[in-house]
Design a protein around this motif. Structure first.
Motif, PDB file in Angstrom:
ATOM      1  N   GLN A  81       0.857  -1.186   0.000  1.00 30.22           N
ATOM      2  CA  GLN A  81       0.000   0.000   0.000  1.00 30.22           C
ATOM      3  C   GLN A  81       0.892   1.235   0.000  1.00 30.22           C
ATOM      4  OE1 GLN A  81      -2.261   0.852   3.514  1.00 30.22           O
ATOM      5  NE2 GLN A  81      -3.846   1.942   2.403  1.00 30.22           N
ATOM      6  N   GLU A  82       1.212   1.734  -1.205  1.00 30.08           N
ATOM      7  CA  GLU A  82       1.960   2.970  -1.346  1.00 30.08           C
ATOM      8  C   GLU A  82       3.230   3.009  -0.496  1.00 30.08           C
ATOM      9  OE1 GLU A  82      -0.137   6.617  -1.373  1.00 30.08           O
ATOM     10  OE2 GLU A  82      -1.985   5.697  -2.073  1.00 30.08           O
ATOM     11  N   ASP A  83       4.142   2.116  -0.746  1.00 27.61           N
ATOM     12  CA  ASP A  83       5.456   2.106  -0.091  1.00 27.61           C
ATOM     13  C   ASP A  83       5.402   1.753   1.386  1.00 27.61           C
ATOM     14  OD1 ASP A  83       6.801   2.839  -2.428  1.00 27.61           O
ATOM     15  OD2 ASP A  83       6.345   4.946  -2.077  1.00 27.61           O
ATOM     16  N   ILE A  84       4.345   1.128   1.837  1.00 32.94           N
ATOM     17  CA  ILE A  84       4.239   0.767   3.255  1.00 32.94           C
ATOM     18  C   ILE A  84       3.571  -0.596   3.372  1.00 32.94           C
ATOM     19  CG2 ILE A  84       2.062   2.035   3.459  1.00 32.94           C
ATOM     20  CD1 ILE A  84       4.669   1.691   6.287  1.00 32.94           C
ATOM     21  N   LEU A  85       4.076  -1.402   4.260  1.00 28.48           N
ATOM     22  CA  LEU A  85       3.491  -2.700   4.570  1.00 28.48           C
ATOM     23  C   LEU A  85       3.434  -2.815   6.081  1.00 28.48           C
ATOM     24  CD1 LEU A  85       4.639  -6.173   3.189  1.00 28.48           C
ATOM     25  CD2 LEU A  85       4.377  -5.766   5.617  1.00 28.48           C
ATOM     26  N   ILE A  86       2.266  -3.102   6.617  1.00 29.46           N
ATOM     27  CA  ILE A  86       2.087  -3.287   8.060  1.00 29.46           C
ATOM     28  C   ILE A  86       1.296  -4.565   8.268  1.00 29.46           C
ATOM     29  CG2 ILE A  86       1.112  -2.339  10.189  1.00 29.46           C
ATOM     30  CD1 ILE A  86       1.349   0.449   8.902  1.00 29.46           C
ATOM     31  N   TYR A  92      -4.554  -1.266  12.724  1.00 32.54           N
ATOM     32  CA  TYR A  92      -5.914  -0.801  12.452  1.00 32.54           C
ATOM     33  C   TYR A  92      -5.927   0.185  11.284  1.00 32.54           C
ATOM     34  CZ  TYR A  92     -10.179   1.925  12.740  1.00 32.54           C
ATOM     35  OH  TYR A  92     -11.342   2.572  12.407  1.00 32.54           O
ATOM     36  N   GLU A  93      -5.041   1.190  11.330  1.00 31.40           N
ATOM     37  CA  GLU A  93      -5.034   2.212  10.282  1.00 31.40           C
ATOM     38  C   GLU A  93      -4.683   1.625   8.919  1.00 31.40           C
ATOM     39  OE1 GLU A  93      -5.961   5.289  10.255  1.00 31.40           O
ATOM     40  OE2 GLU A  93      -6.378   5.502  12.399  1.00 31.40           O
ATOM     41  N   SER A  94      -3.826   0.602   8.913  1.00 35.01           N
ATOM     42  CA  SER A  94      -3.432   0.001   7.639  1.00 35.01           C
ATOM     43  C   SER A  94      -4.572  -0.793   7.003  1.00 35.01           C
ATOM     44  CB  SER A  94      -2.216  -0.904   7.829  1.00 35.01           C
ATOM     45  OG  SER A  94      -2.559  -2.077   8.547  1.00 35.01           O
ATOM     46  N   GLU A  95      -5.532  -1.206   7.828  1.00 37.59           N
ATOM     47  CA  GLU A  95      -6.644  -2.022   7.328  1.00 37.59           C
ATOM     48  C   GLU A  95      -7.935  -1.223   7.153  1.00 37.59           C
ATOM     49  OE1 GLU A  95      -6.903  -5.018  10.317  1.00 37.59           O
ATOM     50  OE2 GLU A  95      -5.193  -6.183   9.559  1.00 37.59           O
ATOM     51  N   ALA A  96      -8.071  -0.105   7.867  1.00 35.55           N
ATOM     52  CA  ALA A  96      -9.345   0.615   7.899  1.00 35.55           C
ATOM     53  C   ALA A  96      -9.609   1.447   6.649  1.00 35.55           C
ATOM     54  CB  ALA A  96      -9.407   1.518   9.130  1.00 35.55           C
ATOM     55  N   ASN A  97      -8.562   1.895   5.978  1.00 42.25           N
ATOM     56  CA  ASN A  97      -8.711   2.698   4.771  1.00 42.25           C
ATOM     57  C   ASN A  97      -9.538   3.956   5.021  1.00 42.25           C
ATOM     58  OD1 ASN A  97      -8.117   3.188   2.064  1.00 42.25           O
ATOM     59  ND2 ASN A  97     -10.034   2.267   1.349  1.00 42.25           N
ATOM     60  N   GLY A 111      -5.503   8.231   6.185  1.00 43.19           N
ATOM     61  CA  GLY A 111      -4.972   7.081   6.903  1.00 43.19           C
ATOM     62  C   GLY A 111      -3.462   6.968   6.836  1.00 43.19           C
ATOM     63  N   LEU A 112      -2.883   7.255   5.665  1.00 46.09           N
ATOM     64  CA  LEU A 112      -1.433   7.149   5.540  1.00 46.09           C
ATOM     65  C   LEU A 112      -0.712   8.191   6.381  1.00 46.09           C
ATOM     66  CD1 LEU A 112      -0.918   6.323   1.754  1.00 46.09           C
ATOM     67  CD2 LEU A 112      -0.565   4.820   3.722  1.00 46.09           C
ATOM     68  N   ASP A 113      -1.295   9.386   6.496  1.00 44.47           N
ATOM     69  CA  ASP A 113      -0.689  10.399   7.363  1.00 44.47           C
ATOM     70  C   ASP A 113      -0.771   9.971   8.827  1.00 44.47           C
ATOM     71  OD1 ASP A 113       0.061  12.009   5.307  1.00 44.47           O
ATOM     72  OD2 ASP A 113      -1.607  13.418   5.491  1.00 44.47           O
ATOM     73  N   MET A 114      -1.878   9.329   9.199  1.00 49.09           N
ATOM     74  CA  MET A 114      -1.986   8.806  10.560  1.00 49.09           C
ATOM     75  C   MET A 114      -0.924   7.726  10.799  1.00 49.09           C
ATOM     76  SD  MET A 114      -3.383   8.942  13.506  1.00 49.09           S
ATOM     77  CE  MET A 114      -5.004   9.731  13.394  1.00 49.09           C
ATOM     78  N   PHE A 128       8.436   8.791   4.012  1.00 50.52           N
ATOM     79  CA  PHE A 128       8.387   9.988   4.856  1.00 50.52           C
ATOM     80  C   PHE A 128       8.854  11.243   4.130  1.00 50.52           C
ATOM     81  CE2 PHE A 128       8.465   6.790   8.254  1.00 50.52           C
ATOM     82  CZ  PHE A 128       7.461   7.292   9.077  1.00 50.52           C
ATOM     83  N   ARG A 129       9.461  11.081   2.954  1.00 51.34           N
ATOM     84  CA  ARG A 129      10.125  12.218   2.321  1.00 51.34           C
ATOM     85  C   ARG A 129       9.176  13.361   2.004  1.00 51.34           C
ATOM     86  NH1 ARG A 129      15.211  10.949  -1.102  1.00 51.34           N
ATOM     87  NH2 ARG A 129      15.818  10.568   1.046  1.00 51.34           N
TER      88      ARG A 129
END
Length: 300
Positions: A18-23, A144-149, A153-156, A100-101
């Motif tokens: 999900q956009e350069d992030i995996l949780i 939670y934030e990675s799944e809730a959409n 959410g990405l800023d959180m 984070f850039r």
């Protein structure tokens, strides 16, 4: 068939991308990517918090005993593998350098945290009981934030991750405790960056001192004071580390590795490697891969 050490990016792990992030919680992540116990590299930052389980975890050929409430921070390019015992669970986060850039004004913000400097003594941390619950709570929010959409959410996710980094970074305020000046800390960090960029061509402390606009004596004193090593040792250690990373790839001959590291001939590389490790490159390769084959046999 020759073995090639795999290199994974976040796109490789597409079902979690999900956009350069995996949780993820660690147990399903491990079950889905069962080959990741073998030695491999990442192109991204990788952190794992264990909440249960045991066994060992090797990072850049150093082995650590896995314990609950232990967190590992890994930077791009490091080689790692694991050999777990029993039921293992926790949390895993993979994120790209770009994640984070666009969010932070300081592009090098993460570099202020010692656990992202590539030094293994700073990168494996046992969480004290006092912060275990707060850290777990942050990881639960991250899942939670990675799944809730949800909206933003990405800023959180970014703000929660920064809270994790700051909370854990406060555990080892070595810079403040030893009263290291920000200038010296930045100087040492820039020295490491220069080595990463030029270790194939620059071998002498005076060459790096010139790039840093300081004297060789100043650079050597800085390394001795902050690392307990001479500047020359820091440079040689980086070359040896890269040599070890390359040696476990059987697609590369010793001569090819020597050339890629900037050695004029194979014999000079062998002498250099043996002086630093007490093993020839061939002996290191055989010993390391034999251990890996033994670990793999146990898992079959």
């Amino acid at each position: 068939m020759k073995k090639v050490i795999p290199v994974y990016d976040i796109c490789t792990l597409s079902e979690f991308k999900q956009e350069d992030i995996l949780i993820s919680r660690f147990a399903p992540y491990r079950a889905h990517h069962h080959d990741l116990h073998l030695a491999h590299k990442h192109t991204f930052y990788h952190l794992v918090l264990f909440t249960k389980g045991g066994g060992t975890h090797a990072i850049d050929f150093e082995q650590f005993t896995v314990r609950p409430y232990q967190i590992y921070f890994m930077i791009p390019g490091q080689v790692h593998s694991w050999d777990f015992e029993g039921v293992v669970d926790g949390y895993v986060i993979n994120f790209s350098e770009q994640f984070f850039r666009s969010f932070l004004l300081k592009p090098d913000h993460l570099e202020q945290f010692s656990f992202f400097n590539g030094t293994l003594t700073d990168a494996v941390i046992d969480l004290p009981e006092a912060i275990q619950k707060p850290v777990i709570a942050l990881f639960e929010q991250l899942v939670y934030e990675s799944e809730a959409n949800e909206r933003m959410g990405l800023d959180m996710v970014r703000t929660l991750m920064l809270q994790v980094f700051i909370l854990i970074g406060r555990l080892a305020p070595s810079q403040q405790a030893r009263q290291v000046s920000p200038y010296n800390y930045t100087l040492l960090r820039n020295f490491h960056k220069l080595i990463d960029s030029h270790y194939q061509t620059l071998r002498l402390p005076k060459e790096y001192a010139e790039l840093l606009y300081i004297t060789p004596n100043h650079l050597n004193a800085l390394c001795k004071d902050m690392l307990g090593l001479s500047a020359g040792e820091v440079i040689r250690n980086r070359i040896i580390l890269e040599a070890k990373r390359l040696l476990i790839n059987l697609e590369l001959s010793i001569a090819e590795i020597a050339a890629s590291l900037g050695f004029e001939d194979n014999s000079y590389f062998t002498k250099f490697f043996k002086k630093q490790t007490a093993l020839t490159p061939e002996d290191f390769r055989k010993r390391t891969l034999k251990i890996k084959e033994y670990e793999n046999d146990k898992l079959r």
